[in-house]
Design a protein around this motif. Structure first.
Motif, PDB file in Angstrom:
ATOM      1  N   CYS A   8       3.991   0.237   2.082  1.00  0.00           N
ATOM      2  CA  CYS A   8       2.756   0.681   1.438  1.00  0.00           C
ATOM      3  C   CYS A   8       3.029   1.364   0.098  1.00  0.00           C
ATOM      4  CB  CYS A   8       1.998   1.634   2.376  1.00  0.00           C
ATOM      5  SG  CYS A   8       1.250   0.786   3.798  1.00  0.00           S
ATOM      6  N   LYS A   9       4.173   2.027  -0.026  1.00  0.00           N
ATOM      7  CA  LYS A   9       4.510   2.696  -1.288  1.00  0.00           C
ATOM      8  C   LYS A   9       4.746   1.702  -2.418  1.00  0.00           C
ATOM      9  CE  LYS A   9       6.566   6.814   0.818  1.00  0.00           C
ATOM     10  NZ  LYS A   9       7.807   7.634   0.960  1.00  0.00           N
ATOM     11  N   GLN A  10       5.110   0.478  -2.055  1.00  0.00           N
ATOM     12  CA  GLN A  10       5.397  -0.543  -3.065  1.00  0.00           C
ATOM     13  C   GLN A  10       4.189  -1.415  -3.384  1.00  0.00           C
ATOM     14  OE1 GLN A  10       8.593  -2.269  -0.709  1.00  0.00           O
ATOM     15  NE2 GLN A  10      10.109  -1.564  -2.213  1.00  0.00           N
ATOM     16  N   ILE A  11       3.079  -1.198  -2.671  1.00  0.00           N
ATOM     17  CA  ILE A  11       1.883  -2.036  -2.841  1.00  0.00           C
ATOM     18  C   ILE A  11       0.889  -1.299  -3.732  1.00  0.00           C
ATOM     19  CG2 ILE A  11      -0.042  -3.119  -1.640  1.00  0.00           C
ATOM     20  CD1 ILE A  11       1.835  -3.392   0.783  1.00  0.00           C
ATOM     21  N   SER A  12       0.284  -2.036  -4.662  1.00  0.00           N
ATOM     22  CA  SER A  12      -0.541  -1.389  -5.692  1.00  0.00           C
ATOM     23  C   SER A  12      -2.034  -1.409  -5.404  1.00  0.00           C
ATOM     24  CB  SER A  12      -0.282  -2.060  -7.053  1.00  0.00           C
ATOM     25  OG  SER A  12      -0.583  -3.450  -6.987  1.00  0.00           O
ATOM     26  N   SER A  13      -2.494  -2.250  -4.463  1.00  0.00           N
ATOM     27  CA  SER A  13      -3.933  -2.338  -4.242  1.00  0.00           C
ATOM     28  C   SER A  13      -4.252  -2.642  -2.781  1.00  0.00           C
ATOM     29  CB  SER A  13      -4.557  -3.419  -5.123  1.00  0.00           C
ATOM     30  OG  SER A  13      -4.143  -4.708  -4.691  1.00  0.00           O
ATOM     31  N   CYS A  14      -5.501  -2.348  -2.406  1.00  0.00           N
ATOM     32  CA  CYS A  14      -5.953  -2.642  -1.045  1.00  0.00           C
ATOM     33  C   CYS A  14      -5.973  -4.140  -0.785  1.00  0.00           C
ATOM     34  CB  CYS A  14      -7.350  -2.056  -0.842  1.00  0.00           C
ATOM     35  SG  CYS A  14      -8.040  -2.359   0.813  1.00  0.00           S
ATOM     36  N   ASP A  15      -6.405  -4.936  -1.782  1.00  0.00           N
ATOM     37  CA  ASP A  15      -6.447  -6.392  -1.609  1.00  0.00           C
ATOM     38  C   ASP A  15      -5.063  -6.958  -1.322  1.00  0.00           C
ATOM     39  OD1 ASP A  15      -9.151  -6.478  -1.982  1.00  0.00           O
ATOM     40  OD2 ASP A  15      -9.051  -7.009  -4.104  1.00  0.00           O
ATOM     41  N   GLU A  16      -4.079  -6.438  -2.052  1.00  0.00           N
ATOM     42  CA  GLU A  16      -2.712  -6.911  -1.836  1.00  0.00           C
ATOM     43  C   GLU A  16      -2.232  -6.545  -0.435  1.00  0.00           C
ATOM     44  OE1 GLU A  16       1.792  -6.452  -3.777  1.00  0.00           O
ATOM     45  OE2 GLU A  16       0.112  -5.254  -4.541  1.00  0.00           O
ATOM     46  N   ALA A  17      -2.525  -5.308  -0.010  1.00  0.00           N
ATOM     47  CA  ALA A  17      -2.110  -4.865   1.324  1.00  0.00           C
ATOM     48  C   ALA A  17      -2.741  -5.734   2.408  1.00  0.00           C
ATOM     49  CB  ALA A  17      -2.493  -3.399   1.525  1.00  0.00           C
ATOM     50  N   GLN A  18      -4.029  -6.026   2.259  1.00  0.00           N
ATOM     51  CA  GLN A  18      -4.714  -6.852   3.256  1.00  0.00           C
ATOM     52  C   GLN A  18      -4.161  -8.270   3.271  1.00  0.00           C
ATOM     53  OE1 GLN A  18      -6.144  -4.267   5.169  1.00  0.00           O
ATOM     54  NE2 GLN A  18      -7.449  -6.004   5.652  1.00  0.00           N
ATOM     55  N   TRP A  19      -3.760  -8.753   2.108  1.00  0.00           N
ATOM     56  CA  TRP A  19      -3.184 -10.105   2.045  1.00  0.00           C
ATOM     57  C   TRP A  19      -1.899 -10.163   2.866  1.00  0.00           C
ATOM     58  CZ3 TRP A  19       1.189 -12.754   0.901  1.00  0.00           C
ATOM     59  CH2 TRP A  19       1.057 -14.151   0.743  1.00  0.00           C
ATOM     60  N   TYR A  20      -1.029  -9.164   2.694  1.00  0.00           N
ATOM     61  CA  TYR A  20       0.215  -9.132   3.466  1.00  0.00           C
ATOM     62  C   TYR A  20      -0.078  -9.021   4.961  1.00  0.00           C
ATOM     63  CZ  TYR A  20       2.519  -8.249  -1.017  1.00  0.00           C
ATOM     64  OH  TYR A  20       2.968  -8.356  -2.296  1.00  0.00           O
ATOM     65  N   LEU A  21      -1.052  -8.201   5.300  1.00  0.00           N
ATOM     66  CA  LEU A  21      -1.403  -8.012   6.712  1.00  0.00           C
ATOM     67  C   LEU A  21      -1.838  -9.323   7.355  1.00  0.00           C
ATOM     68  CD1 LEU A  21      -2.040  -6.237   9.193  1.00  0.00           C
ATOM     69  CD2 LEU A  21      -4.272  -5.769   8.177  1.00  0.00           C
ATOM     70  N   GLN A  22      -2.634 -10.082   6.632  1.00  0.00           N
ATOM     71  CA  GLN A  22      -3.224 -11.293   7.192  1.00  0.00           C
ATOM     72  C   GLN A  22      -2.345 -12.529   7.054  1.00  0.00           C
ATOM     73  OE1 GLN A  22      -7.051 -11.626   5.292  1.00  0.00           O
ATOM     74  NE2 GLN A  22      -7.764  -9.646   6.079  1.00  0.00           N
ATOM     75  N   ASN A  23      -1.347 -12.488   6.157  1.00  0.00           N
ATOM     76  CA  ASN A  23      -0.607 -13.709   5.855  1.00  0.00           C
ATOM     77  C   ASN A  23       0.893 -13.655   6.086  1.00  0.00           C
ATOM     78  OD1 ASN A  23      -2.673 -15.645   4.425  1.00  0.00           O
ATOM     79  ND2 ASN A  23      -3.093 -13.587   3.646  1.00  0.00           N
ATOM     80  N   CYS A  24       1.435 -12.489   6.384  1.00  0.00           N
ATOM     81  CA  CYS A  24       2.883 -12.374   6.547  1.00  0.00           C
ATOM     82  C   CYS A  24       3.234 -11.957   7.972  1.00  0.00           C
ATOM     83  CB  CYS A  24       3.462 -11.360   5.561  1.00  0.00           C
ATOM     84  SG  CYS A  24       3.132 -11.784   3.819  1.00  0.00           S
TER      85      CYS A  24
END
Length: 276
Positions: free
Chosen positions: A241-257
Motif C-alpha cells: 500500500c505504501k508503494q501505491i498512489s491511488s485507490c483505483d490502482e489499489a483496487q485494480w491489484y486487488l481484483q486482478n492479481c
C-alpha cells in the motif's frame, strides 16, 4: 498302615506317569504335517480377526473425519471459471450448477463460434465485483478435493442462481435436484447467455474433450477483464500500500492479481483503505 499309604501313593504315581506317557505317545502318532496345518490355521484366524478389528477402527476414524464439516469461507474471490472460485487458497465449486469450461466454444445467434467458457467467467467476475466479499457454506468435497458449497455475495444474492438465471451456467440435475430449474427456464425463454444460440452442456463437452478439460490452474476472470488492457498496471513486481498512489490502482491489484488479497487485510473488498 504306613505301607498301605505308600502303596497307594505309588499306584497313583504310576497311573499319572502312565497317562503322561500315553498322551505323549498319542502326540507322537499325530502326523507333523497335521500339527503344522492346525497351528498355521489358528495363526491365520488370529490375524484375520486383528485385520477386521483394524478395518472397523479405520472406518470409524473416517466417519469421524466426514462428520467434521468445515465452516463457511468468506473473502474476496478469484474467478477460476464460471462455476469455480478461489478464496484464501481454497478452490470452491458452486453446488448444483455447471458452467462452460474455459476452453469451450459455443455458437451465437448467427452461428458464429465464441468463447462461452471465458464469457461465463467474465460474467461471474463482474457479478462478484459488485458486492464483496463472498461467503460460501460447505456442502461436500468433490473428487478434486474442492470445497463444494452454496455461495452468496455480501448483499445476500445467490451466485449460482444468478449465473443460471443469466444463462451463464446450467442447472445440473445430477446434483441440484432441479433447484435452479425455474431460473434456467427463465433464461431460456429470454434467450440470454448460452441460450442465445447453440451450445453443448458442459458435462457432455468434458466427456468428449477428456484430454483438454483439465482444471484450470489460473483464474480466468482475472486475465479477461477489459481493465487489464486499459490501465497500464502490472501484477509484477508486487506492491504494498505504501508503494501505491491511488485507490483505483489499489483496487485494480486487488481484483486482478493473485497477491492482491494482501492489500485487503479485513476482507471487506476495499484495498488499502488509507487511500480509499
Amino acid at each position: 498302615m504306613d505301607r498301605s499309604r505308600h502303596d497307594n501313593r505309588s499306584d497313583q504315581w504310576h497311573k499319572r506317569s502312565g497317562a503322561k506317557r500315553s498322551r505323549a505317545a498319542r502326540w507322537r502318532s499325530v502326523p507333523r504335517r497335521l500339527i503344522f496345518v492346525t497351528v498355521a490355521a489358528a495363526g491365520a484366524l488370529a490375524a484375520l480377526t486383528a485385520m477386521r478389528h483394524s478395518d472397523s477402527l479405520h472406518q470409524i476414524s473416517l466417519q469421524n473425519v466426514a462428520v467434521a464439516k468445515p465452516g463457511p469461507i468468506t473473502g474476496v474471490a478469484s474467478v477460476i471459471d464460471g462455476d469455480t472460485i478461489e478464496i484464501h487458497g481454497q478452490r470452491i465449486r458452486f453446488n448444483g450448477i455447471d458452467a462452460p469450461e474455459g476452453k469451450q466454444y459455443c455458437d451465437d445467434a448467427k452461428g458464429f463460434e465464441y468463447p462461452c467458457g471465458r464469457r461465463s467467467a467474465e460474467a461471474l467476475d463482474g457479478f462478484l465485483a459488485t458486492s464483496r466479499p463472498v461467503q460460501c457454506t460447505f456442502v461436500t468435497w468433490d473428487r478434486y478435493h474442492r470445497f463444494v458449497g452454496d455461495c452468496r455475495r455480501a448483499d445476500g444474492a445467490s451466485v449460482a442462481a444468478w449465473m443460471v438465471e443469466h444463462g451463464q451456467a446450467l442447472d445440473w440435475p445430477r446434483y441440484s435436484n432441479g433447484v435452479y430449474a425455474k431460473q434456467q427456464a427463465k433464461a431460456e425463454a429470454a434467450k440470454v447467455g448460452l441460450w442465445v444460440g447453440r451450445f453443448e452442456a458442459p458435462w457432455d463437452w468434458r466427456a468428449s474433450h477428456a484430454d483438454g478439460a483439465a482444471l484450470a490452474s489460473q483464474p480466468l476472470g482475472i486475465v479477461s477483464r477489459k481493465l487489464v488492457a486499459q490501465s497500464g498496471y502490472s501484477c509484477e513486481p508486487r506492491r504494498t500500500c505504501k508503494q501505491i498512489s491511488s485507490c483505483d490502482e489499489a483496487q485494480w491489484y486487488l481484483q486482478n492479481c493473485s497477491w492482491g488479497g494482501k492489500l485487503d487485510r479485513d476482507g471487506d473488498g476495499v484495498a488499502c483503505e488509507t487511500l480509499c
